[in-house]
Write a protein that holds these residues in place. Structure first.
Motif, PDB file in Angstrom:
ATOM      1  N   VAL A 271     -63.892  12.354  15.103  1.00  0.00           N
ATOM      2  CA  VAL A 271     -64.793  11.715  16.052  1.00  0.00           C
ATOM      3  C   VAL A 271     -65.947  12.672  16.333  1.00  0.00           C
ATOM      4  O   VAL A 271     -65.727  13.825  16.705  1.00  0.00           O
ATOM      5  CB  VAL A 271     -64.073  11.373  17.377  1.00  0.00           C
ATOM      6  CG1 VAL A 271     -65.053  10.758  18.371  1.00  0.00           C
ATOM      7  CG2 VAL A 271     -62.900  10.435  17.114  1.00  0.00           C
TER       8      VAL A 271
ATOM      9  N   VAL B  97     -69.870   8.359  18.356  1.00  0.00           N
ATOM     10  CA  VAL B  97     -69.872   7.824  19.710  1.00  0.00           C
ATOM     11  C   VAL B  97     -70.904   8.552  20.560  1.00  0.00           C
ATOM     12  O   VAL B  97     -71.202   9.730  20.325  1.00  0.00           O
ATOM     13  CB  VAL B  97     -68.458   7.945  20.339  1.00  0.00           C
ATOM     14  CG1 VAL B  97     -68.031   9.400  20.462  1.00  0.00           C
ATOM     15  CG2 VAL B  97     -68.381   7.255  21.695  1.00  0.00           C
TER      16      VAL B  97
ATOM     17  N   VAL C 230     -62.784   5.484  22.239  1.00  0.00           N
ATOM     18  CA  VAL C 230     -62.712   5.905  20.836  1.00  0.00           C
ATOM     19  C   VAL C 230     -61.577   6.911  20.635  1.00  0.00           C
ATOM     20  O   VAL C 230     -60.816   6.829  19.665  1.00  0.00           O
ATOM     21  CB  VAL C 230     -64.065   6.505  20.389  1.00  0.00           C
ATOM     22  CG1 VAL C 230     -63.931   7.195  19.040  1.00  0.00           C
ATOM     23  CG2 VAL C 230     -65.122   5.402  20.326  1.00  0.00           C
TER      24      VAL C 230
ATOM     25  N   PRO D 262     -68.505   5.814   9.458  1.00  0.00           N
ATOM     26  CA  PRO D 262     -68.819   5.587  10.880  1.00  0.00           C
ATOM     27  C   PRO D 262     -69.919   4.549  11.037  1.00  0.00           C
ATOM     28  O   PRO D 262     -70.605   4.176  10.072  1.00  0.00           O
ATOM     29  CB  PRO D 262     -69.302   6.963  11.347  1.00  0.00           C
ATOM     30  CG  PRO D 262     -69.860   7.599  10.116  1.00  0.00           C
ATOM     31  CD  PRO D 262     -69.000   7.108   8.982  1.00  0.00           C
ATOM     32  N   ASP D 263     -70.095   4.078  12.271  1.00  0.00           N
ATOM     33  CA  ASP D 263     -71.188   3.156  12.572  1.00  0.00           C
ATOM     34  C   ASP D 263     -72.525   3.864  12.360  1.00  0.00           C
ATOM     35  O   ASP D 263     -72.618   5.093  12.417  1.00  0.00           O
ATOM     36  CB  ASP D 263     -71.097   2.673  14.021  1.00  0.00           C
ATOM     37  CG  ASP D 263     -69.842   1.847  14.271  1.00  0.00           C
ATOM     38  OD1 ASP D 263     -69.324   1.254  13.306  1.00  0.00           O
ATOM     39  OD2 ASP D 263     -69.381   1.817  15.432  1.00  0.00           O
TER      40      ASP D 263
ATOM     41  N   ALA E  26     -69.872  12.807  11.546  1.00  0.00           N
ATOM     42  CA  ALA E  26     -68.776  11.856  11.364  1.00  0.00           C
ATOM     43  C   ALA E  26     -68.651  11.421   9.905  1.00  0.00           C
ATOM     44  O   ALA E  26     -67.552  11.084   9.445  1.00  0.00           O
ATOM     45  CB  ALA E  26     -68.988  10.642  12.263  1.00  0.00           C
TER      46      ALA E  26
ATOM     47  N   THR F 225     -58.175  11.306  12.455  1.00  0.00           N
ATOM     48  CA  THR F 225     -59.499  10.718  12.653  1.00  0.00           C
ATOM     49  C   THR F 225     -60.459  11.829  13.056  1.00  0.00           C
ATOM     50  O   THR F 225     -60.090  12.729  13.820  1.00  0.00           O
ATOM     51  CB  THR F 225     -59.480   9.638  13.749  1.00  0.00           C
ATOM     52  OG1 THR F 225     -58.551   8.614  13.409  1.00  0.00           O
ATOM     53  CG2 THR F 225     -60.865   9.010  13.929  1.00  0.00           C
TER      54      THR F 225
ATOM     55  N   ALA G  69     -58.063   6.532  18.433  1.00  0.00           N
ATOM     56  CA  ALA G  69     -57.697   7.523  17.426  1.00  0.00           C
ATOM     57  C   ALA G  69     -56.311   8.105  17.702  1.00  0.00           C
ATOM     58  O   ALA G  69     -55.523   8.335  16.774  1.00  0.00           O
ATOM     59  CB  ALA G  69     -58.738   8.632  17.382  1.00  0.00           C
TER      60      ALA G  69
ATOM     61  N   ARG H 161     -65.729   8.437  13.268  1.00  0.00           N
ATOM     62  CA  ARG H 161     -66.262   7.627  14.362  1.00  0.00           C
ATOM     63  C   ARG H 161     -67.417   8.372  15.007  1.00  0.00           C
ATOM     64  O   ARG H 161     -67.325   9.578  15.254  1.00  0.00           O
ATOM     65  CB  ARG H 161     -65.182   7.341  15.419  1.00  0.00           C
ATOM     66  CG  ARG H 161     -64.032   6.480  14.948  1.00  0.00           C
ATOM     67  CD  ARG H 161     -64.471   5.063  14.579  1.00  0.00           C
ATOM     68  NE  ARG H 161     -65.232   4.408  15.615  1.00  0.00           N
ATOM     69  CZ  ARG H 161     -64.698   3.744  16.652  1.00  0.00           C
ATOM     70  NH1 ARG H 161     -63.388   3.686  16.791  1.00  0.00           N
ATOM     71  NH2 ARG H 161     -65.469   3.128  17.540  1.00  0.00           N
TER      72      ARG H 161
ATOM     73  N   PRO I 160     -60.910   8.249   8.683  1.00  0.00           N
ATOM     74  CA  PRO I 160     -62.019   7.545   9.331  1.00  0.00           C
ATOM     75  C   PRO I 160     -62.907   8.498  10.108  1.00  0.00           C
ATOM     76  O   PRO I 160     -62.435   9.481  10.687  1.00  0.00           O
ATOM     77  CB  PRO I 160     -61.310   6.572  10.291  1.00  0.00           C
ATOM     78  CG  PRO I 160     -59.895   6.519   9.852  1.00  0.00           C
ATOM     79  CD  PRO I 160     -59.604   7.828   9.206  1.00  0.00           C
TER      80      PRO I 160
ATOM     81  N   TYR J 159     -71.498   4.711  19.101  1.00  0.00           N
ATOM     82  CA  TYR J 159     -70.863   3.630  19.842  1.00  0.00           C
ATOM     83  C   TYR J 159     -71.072   3.832  21.340  1.00  0.00           C
ATOM     84  O   TYR J 159     -70.905   4.930  21.861  1.00  0.00           O
ATOM     85  CB  TYR J 159     -69.371   3.599  19.523  1.00  0.00           C
ATOM     86  CG  TYR J 159     -68.585   2.563  20.297  1.00  0.00           C
ATOM     87  CD1 TYR J 159     -68.749   1.203  20.060  1.00  0.00           C
ATOM     88  CD2 TYR J 159     -67.673   2.957  21.272  1.00  0.00           C
ATOM     89  CE1 TYR J 159     -68.028   0.253  20.775  1.00  0.00           C
ATOM     90  CE2 TYR J 159     -66.944   2.028  21.985  1.00  0.00           C
ATOM     91  CZ  TYR J 159     -67.127   0.683  21.730  1.00  0.00           C
ATOM     92  OH  TYR J 159     -66.408  -0.255  22.435  1.00  0.00           O
TER      93      TYR J 159
END
Length: 380
Positions: A265, A237, A248, A29-30, A224, A263, A252, A235, A233, A34
């Motif tokens: 999240v 957020v 997002v 994840p970032d 995440a 995914t 997904a 994510r 993945p 996000y």
């Protein structure tokens, strides 16, 4: 002879031919949640989507306050409010197609209502009434799940079965941060990734599992990040940014529907109200923390962004609030009507064909009810 010396024993060092099945980098994840609102990218968000998000957020806030009031009036046995988390609930309710399935937890009544479930039906289970209160197959909403995380393997099973049948169906499963500490969470993610099931997991990280803060549940950089260990993945957020959560989740869902697999999240949000009406949140968190999150309110964030684009004015806000009041008034009126209960319904939906014991118990109850009715008739 030790265990490792036995023939065929596992060796800690893999053989030279071993390679990772998945490159971890694209799954990470970032570093920061996000966000869309307040950024340059917000100018590209559909005005229709923003208007609908705003309307549902305002209605959702009023729905939460009205349901909480009904609890205090004794019309509900319990109500886990999602005040402060409405952006997650609304995005989850709007992002799915009619053919898809929503798997909610006990705090996700608003998501079910946004998806189209009657508000009274969504609260039926919480007033101790008939079964789940609605037909899951008609609404494509699984029963509200009180045991933590047990709905997640169910979502994976449905999504996997749909894929095997060739049905174009995605399952969206909601869970709180506390639910990620349950074994069902890990089992669901593992099966989903191995089977490449079209399922999306939305973790609403609201900071506490009742009174247990997240730091006492996990040492991971974020929830995440847990996705990487299963091969899907992750994510991260901002869970109070309704537009970001919707985007997002939409990505997904598209990925899952297109054969890309599951995914995870994580939406970072906050539970403004107590865990339920039976909880005293002041015992484990300071008021200053709650007030800091009120400054990041999902409705205020969206209204500011819409005003900046001239998509919302005072009249638009008033119209949304009036719609919310109509929802609350209807909910209040109907919830104050005592349900008509049939004790014989106890024996429905237990088995497709009743066992001899159930038939005997049903006959006994029927006899008792008939006797009571006869006594009441004589008394008149």
């Amino acid at each position: 002879m030790t265990v490792l010396e036995q023939p065929g024993a596992y060796r800690p060092t893999p053989p030279p031919g071993w390679e990772p099945r998945v490159d971890a980098a694209p799954l990470l994840p970032d570093a920061e949640p996000y966000r869309l609102l307040g950024t340059a990218a917000a100018a590209d968000i559909s005005p229709d989507l923003l208007t609908r998000l705003h309307r549902e957020l305002v209605r959702g806030r009023r729905y939460n306050t009205q349901a909480t009031a009904l609890t205090r009036q004794g019309r509900l046995a319990v109500y886990p409010s999602s005040t402060g988390q409405e952006a997650c609930q609304v995005a989850a309710g709007l992002v799915l197609e009619d053919r898809d399935w929503l798997f909610p937890s006990y705090r996700d009544t608003l998501a079910a209502v946004v998806r189209g479930l009657d508000p009274v039906d969504a609260l039926t289970l919480l007033r101790g009434d008939w079964h789940s209160g609605y037909d899951p197959h008609i609404h494509r909403v699984a029963p509200l799940c009180t045991p933590l995380a047990t709905q997640l393997p169910h979502a994976v099973g449905l999504a996997h079965a749909a894929r095997l049948k060739g049905d174009d169906v995605v399952a969206l499963a909601l869970v709180g941060d506390g639910g990620t500490s349950e074994g069902d969470f890990h089992e669901a993610l593992n099966f989903a990734a191995v089977w490449h099931a079209p399922v999306v997991f939305l973790v609403q990280n609201n900071g506490f599992a009742i009174s247990v803060p997240l730091a006492k549940q996990t040492a991971a950089p974020s929830l995440a990040h847990k996705a990487v260990g299963y091969g899907m993945p992750g994510r991260l957020v901002d869970g109070n940014d309704a537009a970001a959560v919707h985007e997002v989740l939409a990505e997904a869902v598209r990925r899952a529907r297109g054969g890309g697999g599951p995914t995870l999240v994580e939406a970072v949000t906050y539970r403004i109200e107590a865990h339920t009406n039976a909880d005293d949140a002041t015992r484990y968190r300071p008021d200053s923390e709650v007030e800091a999150w009120r400054a990041h309110d999902p409705i205020a964030l969206l209204e500011e962004a819409m005003r900046d684009r001239h998509l919302l004015d005072d009249e638009g806000i008033r119209a949304a609030r009036e719609s919310a009041e109509r929802l609350a008034a209807d909910l209040r009126t109907r919830m104050h009507q005592d349900p008509v209960l049939d004790p014989m319904a106890l024996f429905e939906h237990v088995y497709a064909d009743r066992t001899s014991q159930l038939r005997e118990q049903a006959a006994q109850l029927r006899a008792e009810l008939d006797a009571e009715a006869a006594d009441a008739g004589e008394g008149e």
